[in-house]
Design a protein around this motif. Structure first.
Motif, PDB file in Angstrom:
ATOM      1  N   UNK A  45       8.290   1.179  -6.973  1.00 21.23           N
ATOM      2  CA  UNK A  45       7.941   0.870  -5.585  1.00 21.23           C
ATOM      3  C   UNK A  45       9.014   1.248  -4.572  1.00 21.23           C
ATOM      4  N   UNK A  46       8.559   1.421  -3.334  1.00 22.23           N
ATOM      5  CA  UNK A  46       9.413   1.565  -2.151  1.00 22.23           C
ATOM      6  C   UNK A  46       9.034   0.437  -1.200  1.00 22.23           C
ATOM      7  N   UNK A  47      10.010  -0.050  -0.425  1.00 23.77           N
ATOM      8  CA  UNK A  47       9.725  -1.190   0.458  1.00 23.77           C
ATOM      9  C   UNK A  47      10.451  -1.056   1.790  1.00 23.77           C
ATOM     10  N   UNK A  48      10.812   0.168   2.151  1.00 21.09           N
ATOM     11  CA  UNK A  48      11.706   0.364   3.294  1.00 21.09           C
ATOM     12  C   UNK A  48      11.048   0.036   4.633  1.00 21.09           C
ATOM     13  N   UNK A  49       9.728   0.275   4.758  1.00 21.16           N
ATOM     14  CA  UNK A  49       9.036   0.061   6.027  1.00 21.16           C
ATOM     15  C   UNK A  49       7.804  -0.816   5.815  1.00 21.16           C
ATOM     16  N   UNK A  50       7.313  -1.408   6.902  1.00 19.70           N
ATOM     17  CA  UNK A  50       6.126  -2.255   6.802  1.00 19.70           C
ATOM     18  C   UNK A  50       4.898  -1.488   6.325  1.00 19.70           C
ATOM     19  N   UNK A  51       4.607  -0.283   6.846  1.00 25.33           N
ATOM     20  CA  UNK A  51       3.446   0.453   6.316  1.00 25.33           C
ATOM     21  C   UNK A  51       3.572   0.734   4.815  1.00 25.33           C
ATOM     22  N   UNK A  52       4.797   1.021   4.361  1.00 25.68           N
ATOM     23  CA  UNK A  52       5.017   1.241   2.935  1.00 25.68           C
ATOM     24  C   UNK A  52       4.790  -0.042   2.156  1.00 25.68           C
ATOM     25  N   UNK A  53       5.256  -1.164   2.709  1.00 24.28           N
ATOM     26  CA  UNK A  53       5.035  -2.465   2.076  1.00 24.28           C
ATOM     27  C   UNK A  53       3.545  -2.720   1.865  1.00 24.28           C
ATOM     28  N   UNK A  54       2.749  -2.480   2.889  1.00 24.15           N
ATOM     29  CA  UNK A  54       1.315  -2.719   2.778  1.00 24.15           C
ATOM     30  C   UNK A  54       0.682  -1.769   1.776  1.00 24.15           C
ATOM     31  N   UNK A  55       1.194  -0.543   1.740  1.00 20.68           N
ATOM     32  CA  UNK A  55       0.691   0.428   0.762  1.00 20.68           C
ATOM     33  C   UNK A  55       0.975  -0.039  -0.660  1.00 20.68           C
ATOM     34  N   UNK A  56       2.176  -0.582  -0.879  1.00 20.13           N
ATOM     35  CA  UNK A  56       2.525  -1.091  -2.212  1.00 20.13           C
ATOM     36  C   UNK A  56       1.622  -2.261  -2.604  1.00 20.13           C
ATOM     37  N   UNK A  57       1.423  -3.199  -1.666  1.00 16.12           N
ATOM     38  CA  UNK A  57       0.580  -4.363  -1.953  1.00 16.12           C
ATOM     39  C   UNK A  57      -0.832  -3.928  -2.306  1.00 16.12           C
ATOM     40  N   UNK A  58      -1.390  -3.031  -1.499  1.00 13.76           N
ATOM     41  CA  UNK A  58      -2.754  -2.557  -1.761  1.00 13.76           C
ATOM     42  C   UNK A  58      -2.854  -1.837  -3.105  1.00 13.76           C
TER      43      UNK A  58
END
Length: 424
Positions: A45-58
């Motif tokens: 996973x990557x978690x650097x930005x909020x859009x990336x965070x949401x992408x990881x969760x989804x």
């Protein structure tokens, strides 16, 4: 056992995935291209930005629900940054933190026995010298250090990667020699801050580059992101290293804001003048240098004047590559207690900066039309043609080529993001 591997994020994270894949294959496990036919699904996973965070969760929720026959292993930065979210969205999943890769065999063996294994925290294991499964056989990712010396207020990645740990130069040099002997023509130096290499060991990036350029073979070196404050007293030596013909004339130097007060709030540790002076010195010594920089739009203390200062600095410096991020609060980041600015205002600013970015990149690329460039072919285009890089690391597409070869091409056309060429 068959395992499926997905990777998100930076070059360093891609290197981590290559270590995971090589380690598991060495143990007799098989990497498959299908999640449906895997025993274990690994998401790095990557978690650097909020859009990336949401992408990881989804993506985690999708994998967890769509492939119940497979066990799920979450790796990468998300593990140490936001474990509470992981517990909520994938309670059965196992975890392995970004600095726990030495435990990958133990974690997988436990999972195969039906156990839920979770390895977090910061080990001091050295990733340099470990076997890597290259997904592009021509490009070798060289992880030179992990962690950083910074305290940027908006950053959550440092909680996953920890403090700076530079890897031994002799181990790195041996890794490069083996990669070049194995057919690699591009070595990508990567770290959270490559310029910080050696600050904890008494070594330096310029010294490492000097050693790598002396390795026999025809190959190129791409140096990853450098924090302006870390260049410091090594600047002149670094410039000299960049002048070597094996080093791409490509400088990735994140600015983040064009306003000194905002930089102070961000705890960046550098000023606008420091940034501009560094760029000036590199360009004087290396006229064909291409510059990449990063901007965070809408930091909570960024008012209209501060944003206009950013526009002014970017216009003056004229980067070839500009990475734009909208500010969002990140887990654990100290800036997250501040009030975010209006998102519509942030979007307007981002759009204005993106228009400037496109215009500057196009103007810079137009200057190369009708010039002759020497390029290295490293990929086949997804829409046809072959992808190469000139010595400034600009993307040039040619109709016919062979992987791994150096070609002289005449530039016939330019877009803001790439150029067209004809082989001479």
């Amino acid at each position: 056992m068959k395992f499926y591997l997905e990777t998100y994020g930076c070059t360093f994270n891609q290197g981590d995935s290559q270590i995971i894949a090589a380690t598991l294959e060495k143990d007799g496990h098989e990497l498959t291209q299908s999640a449906a036919h895997s025993d274990i699904i690994i998401l790095n996973s990557c978690y650097v930005k909020l859009p990336t965070q949401q992408k990881m969760i989804n993506r985690i929720q999708y994998l967890n629900s769509s492939y119940p026959q497979s066990k799920l292993l979450i790796a990468g930065c998300m593990v140490d940054i936001d474990p509470q979210v992981l517990k909520r969205i994938a309670p059965p999943a196992s975890w392995i933190g970004a600095r726990q890769l030495s435990s990958i065999q133990e974690v997988v063996e436990g999972m195969l026995k039906g156990e839920t294994i979770r390895k977090t925290g910061h080990s001091h294991d050295i990733k340099a010298g470990l076997p890597k499964k290259r997904f592009n056989p021509l490009i070798h990712i060289l992880q030179i250090a992990e962690g950083c010396q910074g305290s940027c207020t908006y950053c959550c990645t440092r909680f996953a990667r920890g403090k700076l740990q530079s890897y031994p130069d002799d181990v790195l040099l041996d890794e490069v020699e083996k990669a070049v002997r194995g057919g690699c023509v591009e070595i990508q130096l990567t770290a959270q801050d490559t310029a910080a290499y050696g600050e904890d060991t008494g070594n330096s990036l310029s010294s490492l580059l000097k050693d790598i350029t002396q390795v026999e073979g025809d190959f190129r070196i791409r140096v990853g992101m450098m924090h302006p404050k870390s260049i410091g007293g090594d600047q002149e030596s670094l410039i000299k290293s960049f002048q070597n013909e094996k080093v791409y004339k490509f400088l990735h130097l994140p600015l983040q804001s064009g306003n000194d007060q905002v930089l102070t709030y961000m705890k960046r540790g550098h000023s606008i003048d420091k940034f501009k002076e560094t760029v000036r010195r590199f360009r004087e010594a290396i006229p064909r240098l291409s510059l990449a920089t990063d901007i965070i739009v809408g930091y909570p203390t960024e008012d209209d004047k501060a944003f206009q200062d950013t526009i002014k600095v970017i216009s003056e410096v004229g980067p070839d590559f500009l990475h734009i991020s909208k500010y969002h609060h990140r887990p654990g980041a100290t800036s997250s207690h501040l009030k975010e600015i209006s998102h519509p205002v942030m979007s307007v600013r981002a759009r204005q900066l993106n228009e400037l970015k496109t215009r500057l990149a196009y103007q810079n690329n137009q200057k190369l039309i009708h010039t002759v460039q020497n390029i290295l072919i490293t990929d086949k285009g997804s829409r046809g043609g072959w992808i190469g890089r000139n010595d400034s690391y600009k993307t040039i597409i040619v109709p016919e080529a062979s992987l791994g070869e150096f070609l002289n091409v005449k530039i016939t056309g330019a877009k803001s993001t790439y150029l067209y060429g004809e082989v001479i």
